[in-house]
Design an enzyme around this catalytic site. Structure first.
Site, PDB file in Angstrom:
ATOM      1  N   LYS A  81       1.016  -1.273   0.095  1.00 21.79           N
ATOM      2  CA  LYS A  81       0.027   0.125   0.037  1.00 21.79           C
ATOM      3  C   LYS A  81       0.901   1.055   0.165  1.00 21.79           C
ATOM      4  CE  LYS A  81      -2.104  -1.065   4.033  1.00 21.79           C
ATOM      5  NZ  LYS A  81      -1.223  -2.470   4.281  1.00 21.79           N
ATOM      6  N   ARG A 118      -9.359   0.549   9.119  1.00 20.22           N
ATOM      7  CA  ARG A 118      -8.798  -0.849   9.135  1.00 20.22           C
ATOM      8  C   ARG A 118      -9.923  -1.635  10.138  1.00 20.22           C
ATOM      9  NH1 ARG A 118      -3.106   0.219   8.980  1.00 20.22           N
ATOM     10  NH2 ARG A 118      -2.372  -1.709   9.147  1.00 20.22           N
ATOM     11  N   ARG A 135      12.066  -5.879   4.144  1.00 22.56           N
ATOM     12  CA  ARG A 135      11.555  -4.530   4.048  1.00 22.56           C
ATOM     13  C   ARG A 135      12.704  -3.576   4.915  1.00 22.56           C
ATOM     14  NH1 ARG A 135       5.838  -2.288   5.292  1.00 22.56           N
ATOM     15  NH2 ARG A 135       5.949  -3.363   7.135  1.00 22.56           N
ATOM     16  N   ARG A 153      11.680  -2.315  10.379  1.00 21.80           N
ATOM     17  CA  ARG A 153      10.750  -1.668  11.157  1.00 21.80           C
ATOM     18  C   ARG A 153      10.363  -2.659  12.253  1.00 21.80           C
ATOM     19  NH1 ARG A 153       5.322   0.287   8.049  1.00 21.80           N
ATOM     20  NH2 ARG A 153       4.412  -1.370   9.357  1.00 21.80           N
ATOM     21  N   ARG A 197       0.110  -9.559  13.203  1.00 21.02           N
ATOM     22  CA  ARG A 197      -0.472  -8.405  12.171  1.00 21.02           C
ATOM     23  C   ARG A 197      -1.252  -8.827  11.051  1.00 21.02           C
ATOM     24  NH1 ARG A 197       4.584  -5.309  10.202  1.00 21.02           N
ATOM     25  NH2 ARG A 197       2.928  -3.947   9.082  1.00 21.02           N
TER      26      ARG A 197
HETATM   27  P1  AP5 Z   1       4.931  -1.828   1.777  1.00 19.72           P
HETATM   28  O1  AP5 Z   1       4.471  -0.870   0.647  1.00 19.72           O
HETATM   29  O2  AP5 Z   1       5.438  -1.170   2.745  1.00 19.72           O
HETATM   30  O3  AP5 Z   1       3.564  -2.445   2.159  1.00 19.72           O
HETATM   31  P2  AP5 Z   1       2.336  -1.890   3.058  1.00 19.72           P
HETATM   32  O4  AP5 Z   1       1.066  -2.653   2.684  1.00 19.72           O
HETATM   33  O5  AP5 Z   1       2.344  -0.400   3.307  1.00 19.72           O
HETATM   34  O6  AP5 Z   1       2.723  -2.286   4.549  1.00 19.72           O
HETATM   35  P3  AP5 Z   1       2.712  -1.888   6.139  1.00 19.72           P
HETATM   36  O7  AP5 Z   1       3.468  -2.935   7.001  1.00 19.72           O
HETATM   37  O8  AP5 Z   1       3.233  -0.492   6.017  1.00 19.72           O
HETATM   38  O9  AP5 Z   1       1.174  -1.893   6.342  1.00 19.72           O
HETATM   39  P4  AP5 Z   1       0.580  -2.036   7.657  1.00 19.72           P
HETATM   40  O10 AP5 Z   1      -0.847  -1.737   6.999  1.00 19.72           O
HETATM   41  O11 AP5 Z   1       0.633  -3.023   8.190  1.00 19.72           O
HETATM   42  O12 AP5 Z   1       1.497  -0.951   8.442  1.00 19.72           O
HETATM   43  P5  AP5 Z   1       0.769   0.578   8.972  1.00 19.72           P
HETATM   44  O13 AP5 Z   1       2.103   1.271   8.907  1.00 19.72           O
HETATM   45  O14 AP5 Z   1      -0.271   1.115   8.170  1.00 19.72           O
HETATM   46  O15 AP5 Z   1       5.725  -2.845   1.070  1.00 19.72           O
HETATM   47  C1  AP5 Z   1       6.208  -3.888   1.765  1.00 19.72           C
HETATM   48  C2  AP5 Z   1       7.598  -4.409   1.348  1.00 19.72           C
HETATM   49  O16 AP5 Z   1       7.400  -5.030   0.039  1.00 19.72           O
HETATM   50  C3  AP5 Z   1       8.504  -3.234   0.934  1.00 19.72           C
HETATM   51  O17 AP5 Z   1       9.721  -3.569   1.165  1.00 19.72           O
HETATM   52  C4  AP5 Z   1       8.365  -2.941  -0.310  1.00 19.72           C
HETATM   53  O18 AP5 Z   1       9.619  -2.435  -1.140  1.00 19.72           O
HETATM   54  C5  AP5 Z   1       7.891  -4.236  -1.078  1.00 19.72           C
HETATM   55  N1  AP5 Z   1       7.075  -4.192  -2.047  1.00 19.72           N
HETATM   56  C6  AP5 Z   1       5.748  -3.456  -2.310  1.00 19.72           C
HETATM   57  N2  AP5 Z   1       5.095  -3.694  -3.417  1.00 19.72           N
HETATM   58  C7  AP5 Z   1       5.785  -4.600  -4.236  1.00 19.72           C
HETATM   59  C8  AP5 Z   1       5.552  -5.520  -5.363  1.00 19.72           C
HETATM   60  N3  AP5 Z   1       4.326  -5.418  -5.851  1.00 19.72           N
HETATM   61  N4  AP5 Z   1       6.403  -6.513  -5.326  1.00 19.72           N
HETATM   62  C9  AP5 Z   1       7.532  -6.814  -4.731  1.00 19.72           C
HETATM   63  N5  AP5 Z   1       7.562  -6.209  -3.270  1.00 19.72           N
HETATM   64  C10 AP5 Z   1       7.006  -5.280  -2.986  1.00 19.72           C
HETATM   65  O19 AP5 Z   1       0.511   0.251  10.399  1.00 19.72           O
HETATM   66  C11 AP5 Z   1       1.430  -0.274  11.525  1.00 19.72           C
HETATM   67  C12 AP5 Z   1       0.776  -0.362  12.768  1.00 19.72           C
HETATM   68  O20 AP5 Z   1       0.009   1.051  12.934  1.00 19.72           O
HETATM   69  C13 AP5 Z   1      -0.584  -1.229  12.625  1.00 19.72           C
HETATM   70  O21 AP5 Z   1       0.008  -2.703  12.905  1.00 19.72           O
HETATM   71  C14 AP5 Z   1      -1.304  -0.627  13.722  1.00 19.72           C
HETATM   72  O22 AP5 Z   1      -0.860  -1.012  15.154  1.00 19.72           O
HETATM   73  C15 AP5 Z   1      -1.224   0.837  13.682  1.00 19.72           C
HETATM   74  N6  AP5 Z   1      -2.324   1.270  12.664  1.00 19.72           N
HETATM   75  C16 AP5 Z   1      -2.268   1.930  11.787  1.00 19.72           C
HETATM   76  N7  AP5 Z   1      -3.198   2.324  10.900  1.00 19.72           N
HETATM   77  C17 AP5 Z   1      -4.150   2.053  12.034  1.00 19.72           C
HETATM   78  C18 AP5 Z   1      -5.736   2.159  11.949  1.00 19.72           C
HETATM   79  N8  AP5 Z   1      -6.186   2.637  10.949  1.00 19.72           N
HETATM   80  N9  AP5 Z   1      -6.336   1.617  12.987  1.00 19.72           N
HETATM   81  C19 AP5 Z   1      -5.496   1.095  14.215  1.00 19.72           C
HETATM   82  N10 AP5 Z   1      -4.455   0.841  14.221  1.00 19.72           N
HETATM   83  C20 AP5 Z   1      -3.736   1.518  12.881  1.00 19.72           C
END
Ligand code: AP5
Length: 211
Positions: free
Chosen positions: A13, A88, A122, A155, A166
């Site tokens: 994402k 979410r 990552r 991370r 997760r």
């Molecule tokens: P990346 O683009 O980083 O993936 P992502 O989907 O953004 O992953 P996140 O881990 O950031 O998502 P998340 O939803 O768990 O975390 P968030 O920060 O929102 O890609 C991943 C890897 O793959 C990278 O190395 C990239 O280079 C590679 N890649 C990408 N696309 C690719 C492709 N097509 N092919 C190959 N490689 C690829 O949330 C973190 C925490 O915050 C949560 O666990 C929660 O505790 C809290 N939180 C955040 N938002 C909320 C909410 N709305 N409600 C409650 N808690 C929340």
């Protein structure tokens, strides 16, 4: 356009959002990035959020709903935004429906085994938020951010045991949003298992924009 990016943790994402902001001319709003920044700065929000994030659990709905509402009320979001990581839960989606008009929910479909592999490679920049992958999207110089030159790190929530927690949270609590936006006629699923360029191409086709 007000766009939601749905998908499991590590589905891509944030990577897709960073490319779409250039193509669409609107900002991306990542609740995860806002929370990590709050933790880094030692704010009250950061202190409340840290324990949940370290265990791979979701931060309580009201905290993230309030921070998201504040963020999308900022002037730079007036012409649209890309939501990365929000909503979410069903209560978050219902709260969003009261304050915003969503045009499309793009769902990145990636199976758990691919996710686990992506998370292990990552690397992120804590200063500017840029994301890399040791194999699929390496920085020009190993361990150094292309954008700002800061060192890249793993991370805190990318440890294997936290990744599994997760993924469990995602399947139990976030996956039902696919049905929620499907019923509203706003869901556009795309294959997120191909390379980054292919994912951008599929997204652009689904959104009817040029790449
Ligand atoms: P990346 O683009 O980083 O993936 P992502 O989907 O953004 O992953 P996140 O881990 O950031 O998502 P998340 O939803 O768990 O975390 P968030 O920060 O929102 O890609 C991943 C890897 O793959 C990278 O190395 C990239 O280079 C590679 N890649 C990408 N696309 C690719 C492709 N097509 N092919 C190959 N490689 C690829 O949330 C973190 C925490 O915050 C949560 O666990 C929660 O505790 C809290 N939180 C955040 N938002 C909320 C909410 N709305 N409600 C409650 N808690 C929340």
């Amino acid at each position: 356009m007000n766009l939601i990016l749905l998908g499991a943790p590590g589905a891509g994402k944030g990577t897709l959002a960073a490319i779409l902001i250039e193509k669409m001319g609107v900002p991306s709003v990542s609740t995860g990035n806002i929370l990590r920044e709050a933790i880094k700065n030692g704010t009250a929000l950061g202190k409340q959020a840290k324990a949940f994030m370290d265990e791979g659990k979701l931060v309580p709905d009201q905290l993230v709903i309030d921070l998201l509402a504040d963020r999308i009320a900022q002037p730079d979001c007036a012409k649209g935004y890309i939501l990365d990581g929000f909503p979410r839960t069903i209560p978050q989606a219902k709260a969003l429906d009261k304050i915003a008009s969503i045009d499309c929910a793009l769902s990145l479909e990636v199976p758990d085994d691919v996710i686990t592999q992506r998370m292990s490679g990552r690397r992120v920049c804590l200063k500017c938020g840029a994301t890399y992958h040791t194999e699929y999207f390496p920085p020009k110089t190993e361990g150094v951010c292309d954008a700002c030159g800061d060192p890249l790190v793993v991370r805190a929530d990318d440890k294997p045991e936290v990744v599994q927690a997760r993924l469990n949270t995602y399947h139990e609590t976030t996956e039902p949003l696919i049905g929620y936006y499907g019923k509203q006629g706003k869901l556009k699923p795309i294959d997120g298992t191909k390379g980054i360029d292919s994912t951008v191409k599929f997204a652009a086709e689904a959104l009817g924009i040029e790449v």
